[in-house]
Design an enzyme around this catalytic site. Structure first.
Site, PDB file in Angstrom:
ATOM      1  N   ALA A   1       0.933  -1.397  -0.067  1.00  0.00           N
ATOM      2  CA  ALA A   1       0.051   0.024   0.016  1.00  0.00           C
ATOM      3  C   ALA A   1       0.765   1.208   0.147  1.00  0.00           C
ATOM      4  O   ALA A   1       0.171   2.146   0.049  1.00  0.00           O
ATOM      5  CB  ALA A   1      -0.724  -0.115   1.297  1.00  0.00           C
TER       6      ALA A   1
ATOM      7  N   ASN B   1       0.841  -4.221   7.913  1.00  0.00           N
ATOM      8  CA  ASN B   1       1.883  -5.001   7.250  1.00  0.00           C
ATOM      9  C   ASN B   1       2.684  -3.935   6.789  1.00  0.00           C
ATOM     10  O   ASN B   1       4.010  -4.173   6.803  1.00  0.00           O
ATOM     11  CB  ASN B   1       1.297  -5.705   5.994  1.00  0.00           C
ATOM     12  CG  ASN B   1       0.480  -6.941   6.640  1.00  0.00           C
ATOM     13  OD1 ASN B   1       0.932  -7.898   6.956  1.00  0.00           O
ATOM     14  ND2 ASN B   1      -0.738  -6.988   6.599  1.00  0.00           N
TER      15      ASN B   1
ATOM     16  N   HIS C   1      -0.946   7.220   4.518  1.00  0.00           N
ATOM     17  CA  HIS C   1       0.439   6.720   4.837  1.00  0.00           C
ATOM     18  C   HIS C   1       1.352   7.766   4.798  1.00  0.00           C
ATOM     19  O   HIS C   1       1.685   8.157   3.573  1.00  0.00           O
ATOM     20  CB  HIS C   1       0.853   5.387   4.121  1.00  0.00           C
ATOM     21  CG  HIS C   1      -0.062   4.587   4.074  1.00  0.00           C
ATOM     22  ND1 HIS C   1      -0.439   3.290   4.636  1.00  0.00           N
ATOM     23  CD2 HIS C   1      -1.185   4.281   3.021  1.00  0.00           C
ATOM     24  CE1 HIS C   1      -1.331   2.554   4.523  1.00  0.00           C
ATOM     25  NE2 HIS C   1      -1.888   3.185   3.257  1.00  0.00           N
TER      26      HIS C   1
HETATM   27  N1  LIG Z   1       1.527  -4.883   2.592  1.00  0.00           N
HETATM   28  C1  LIG Z   1       0.427  -4.349   2.451  1.00  0.00           C
HETATM   29  O1  LIG Z   1       0.674  -3.305   1.866  1.00  0.00           O
HETATM   30  C2  LIG Z   1      -0.992  -4.958   2.661  1.00  0.00           C
HETATM   31  C3  LIG Z   1      -0.959  -6.238   2.981  1.00  0.00           C
HETATM   32  N2  LIG Z   1      -2.465  -6.640   3.312  1.00  0.00           N
HETATM   33  C4  LIG Z   1      -2.271  -8.149   3.857  1.00  0.00           C
HETATM   34  O2  LIG Z   1      -3.240  -8.697   2.770  1.00  0.00           O
HETATM   35  C5  LIG Z   1      -4.136  -9.570   3.367  1.00  0.00           C
HETATM   36  C6  LIG Z   1      -5.233  -9.789   2.400  1.00  0.00           C
HETATM   37  O3  LIG Z   1      -6.167  -8.386   2.186  1.00  0.00           O
HETATM   38  P1  LIG Z   1      -7.496  -8.880   1.656  1.00  0.00           P
HETATM   39  O4  LIG Z   1      -7.516  -9.604   0.379  1.00  0.00           O
HETATM   40  O5  LIG Z   1      -8.002  -7.441   1.731  1.00  0.00           O
HETATM   41  O6  LIG Z   1      -8.120  -9.628   2.903  1.00  0.00           O
HETATM   42  P2  LIG Z   1      -9.298 -10.436   2.926  1.00  0.00           P
HETATM   43  O7  LIG Z   1      -9.592 -10.774   4.496  1.00  0.00           O
HETATM   44  O8  LIG Z   1     -10.525  -9.921   2.173  1.00  0.00           O
HETATM   45  O9  LIG Z   1      -8.823 -11.864   2.292  1.00  0.00           O
HETATM   46  C7  LIG Z   1      -7.795 -12.634   2.895  1.00  0.00           C
HETATM   47  C8  LIG Z   1      -8.602 -14.014   2.464  1.00  0.00           C
HETATM   48  O10 LIG Z   1      -7.373 -15.135   2.691  1.00  0.00           O
HETATM   49  C9  LIG Z   1      -8.223 -16.057   3.445  1.00  0.00           C
HETATM   50  N3  LIG Z   1      -7.085 -16.956   4.286  1.00  0.00           N
HETATM   51  C10 LIG Z   1      -6.843 -16.937   5.402  1.00  0.00           C
HETATM   52  N4  LIG Z   1      -5.960 -17.670   5.729  1.00  0.00           N
HETATM   53  C11 LIG Z   1      -5.603 -18.564   4.884  1.00  0.00           C
HETATM   54  C12 LIG Z   1      -4.910 -19.634   4.475  1.00  0.00           C
HETATM   55  N5  LIG Z   1      -4.102 -20.237   5.452  1.00  0.00           N
HETATM   56  N6  LIG Z   1      -4.672 -20.075   3.145  1.00  0.00           N
HETATM   57  C13 LIG Z   1      -5.613 -19.536   2.295  1.00  0.00           C
HETATM   58  N7  LIG Z   1      -6.324 -18.503   2.264  1.00  0.00           N
HETATM   59  C14 LIG Z   1      -6.406 -17.880   3.705  1.00  0.00           C
HETATM   60  C15 LIG Z   1      -9.236 -15.587   4.196  1.00  0.00           C
HETATM   61  O11 LIG Z   1     -10.082 -16.472   4.427  1.00  0.00           O
HETATM   62  P3  LIG Z   1     -10.860 -16.106   5.863  1.00  0.00           P
HETATM   63  O12 LIG Z   1     -11.602 -14.929   5.737  1.00  0.00           O
HETATM   64  O13 LIG Z   1     -11.653 -17.175   6.301  1.00  0.00           O
HETATM   65  O14 LIG Z   1      -9.814 -15.848   6.959  1.00  0.00           O
HETATM   66  C16 LIG Z   1      -9.645 -14.330   3.124  1.00  0.00           C
HETATM   67  O15 LIG Z   1     -10.548 -15.051   2.031  1.00  0.00           O
HETATM   68  C17 LIG Z   1      -4.519  -8.757   4.706  1.00  0.00           C
HETATM   69  O16 LIG Z   1      -4.718  -9.713   5.784  1.00  0.00           O
HETATM   70  C18 LIG Z   1      -3.006  -8.208   5.051  1.00  0.00           C
HETATM   71  O17 LIG Z   1      -2.446  -9.356   5.767  1.00  0.00           O
HETATM   72  C19 LIG Z   1      -3.229  -5.784   3.282  1.00  0.00           C
HETATM   73  C20 LIG Z   1      -3.135  -4.587   2.724  1.00  0.00           C
HETATM   74  C21 LIG Z   1      -1.962  -3.888   2.688  1.00  0.00           C
HETATM   75  O1  LIG Z   2      -3.839  -1.361   2.882  1.00  0.00           O
HETATM   76  C1  LIG Z   2      -3.395  -0.456   3.558  1.00  0.00           C
HETATM   77  O2  LIG Z   2      -3.576   0.606   3.494  1.00  0.00           O
HETATM   78  C2  LIG Z   2      -2.226  -0.810   4.494  1.00  0.00           C
HETATM   79  C3  LIG Z   2      -2.674  -2.133   5.293  1.00  0.00           C
HETATM   80  O3  LIG Z   2      -3.744  -2.660   5.311  1.00  0.00           O
HETATM   81  C4  LIG Z   2      -1.653  -2.834   5.818  1.00  0.00           C
HETATM   82  O4  LIG Z   2      -0.477  -2.448   5.897  1.00  0.00           O
HETATM   83  O5  LIG Z   2      -1.672  -4.299   6.149  1.00  0.00           O
END
Ligand SMILES: NC(=O)C1=CN([C@@H]2O[C@H](COP(=O)(O)OP(=O)(O)OC[C@H]3O[C@@H](n4cnc5c(N)ncnc54)[C@H](OP(=O)(O)O)[C@@H]3O)[C@@H](O)[C@H]2O)C=CC1
Ligand SMILES: O=C([O-])CC(=O)C(=O)O
Length: 265
Positions: A122, A188, A218
């Site tokens: 992000a 994250n 951010h």
């Molecule tokens: N680096 C960055 O800038 C960012 C990182 N992120 C990360 O990305 C992730 C995903 O975001 P987003 O898609 O919006 O979140 P969502 O919650 O919409 O999607 C995550 C999906 O992954 C599933 N999941 C959970 N555990 C597992 C597993 N062991 N194996 C396979 N699938 C699994 C979840 O299921 P269930 O709902 O059943 O748990 C859910 O369907 C966030 O949780 C965060 O950690 C997000 C935003 C920014």
């Molecule tokens: O998507 C964003 O703005 C940031 C976020 O959720 C993360 O860092 O996990």
């Protein structure tokens, strides 16, 4: 050009946005979801995509694996993917605040010949921050501000009454390592910045909820021998998950495009 094949781990808001925006030449061949989502995800995706509950069930060889499954998803699947010598692009970078897990993932990559790509997610400026580190860094601070609704379901609910806020309120200050652990779906980015910069303990983090916010903001401030930079990024949240910024999904799409393009920009 032969079509290349992608595996996505997780099929939530970010993965579905990535799927919509996949560049031509890269097809989604495998999706890995929790057992409980196998049936619904198969119905959603139809016959062209193999839906699995473990990466080890995949008999083919993906050209790229992307993790969009959150921190537990990276912890569950990361070692197997890297141990098979595959390239794994990750967004749940906060999982790497767990030193033991980080060590196991590195070890699996070294032993199996895999590569782990920490995506910028992000935020922006990770290239400049990592370059600045080569000259020595003095301080790195990261501030995130999102609407109260984007902090719902997170540890923020233990620190502040999100529904009662009338103005921007800082509810957490600490280190990147702690923030990434306490806010696994929201902070994250703190870990990403720490990994590119001065580490989980030395990176200072401040988190704010603002009832007037319509974007995920951010702010990064870096000082070092190179000089100084400040970045402010106002990202649109994803429609289906306001915790997640659209730019994070786009950083995954960029990684997908890099598999196809002989020139990396
Ligand atoms: N680096 C960055 O800038 C960012 C990182 N992120 C990360 O990305 C992730 C995903 O975001 P987003 O898609 O919006 O979140 P969502 O919650 O919409 O999607 C995550 C999906 O992954 C599933 N999941 C959970 N555990 C597992 C597993 N062991 N194996 C396979 N699938 C699994 C979840 O299921 P269930 O709902 O059943 O748990 C859910 O369907 C966030 O949780 C965060 O950690 C997000 C935003 C920014
Ligand atoms: O998507 C964003 O703005 C940031 C976020 O959720 C993360 O860092 O996990």
């Amino acid at each position: 050009m032969t079509t290349k094949r992608l595996m996505i781990i997780g099929y939530g808001a970010m993965a579905q946005e990535v799927h919509r925006l996949l560049p031509a030449g890269l097809e989604l061949a495998w999706v890995v979801v929790p057992e409980s989502q196998l049936v619904s995800t198969r119905e959603q995706l139809g016959a062209g995509v193999e839906v699995l509950s473990s990466t080890t069930q995949c008999e083919g060889r993906p050209d790229l694996v992307v993790e969009c499954a959150g921190q537990p998803g990276l912890a569950e699947h990361g070692e197997a993917v890297l141990g098979r010598g595959l390239t794994l692009a990750i967004v749940a970078t906060g999982a790497l605040a767990d030193e033991a897990l980080y060590g196991r993932l590195r070890q699996a990559a070294e032993a199996g010949g895999g590569r782990m790509l920490v995506l910028s997610g992000a935020v922006a400026g990770m290239d400049g921050l990592a370059a600045a580190r080569e000259g020595g860094l003095e301080s790195v601070t990261y501030e995130a501000c999102k609407a109260p609704g984007s902090w719902k379901g997170s540890h923020a609910e233990q620190l502040v009454d999100l529904d009662a806020l009338t103005e921007a309120t800082v509810f957490y200050e600490g280190t990147a390592g702690e923030a990434a652990r306490l806010f696994p779906a929201n902070a994250n980015v703190a870990a990403t910045i720490a990994l590119a910069g001065i580490g989980m303990q030395a990176t200072t983090v401040r988190l704010t909820a603002d009832p007037a916010a319509t974007r995920n903001t951010h702010r990064i401030h870096v000082q070092g021998r190179f000089g100084e930079f400040r970045i402010e990024l106002n990202g649109r949240p994803l429609e289906h998950n306001p915790k997640t910024s659209m730019l994070a999904a786009l950083s995954v799409v960029r990684a997908c495009r890099q598999v196809l393009d002989p020139v990396t920009v």
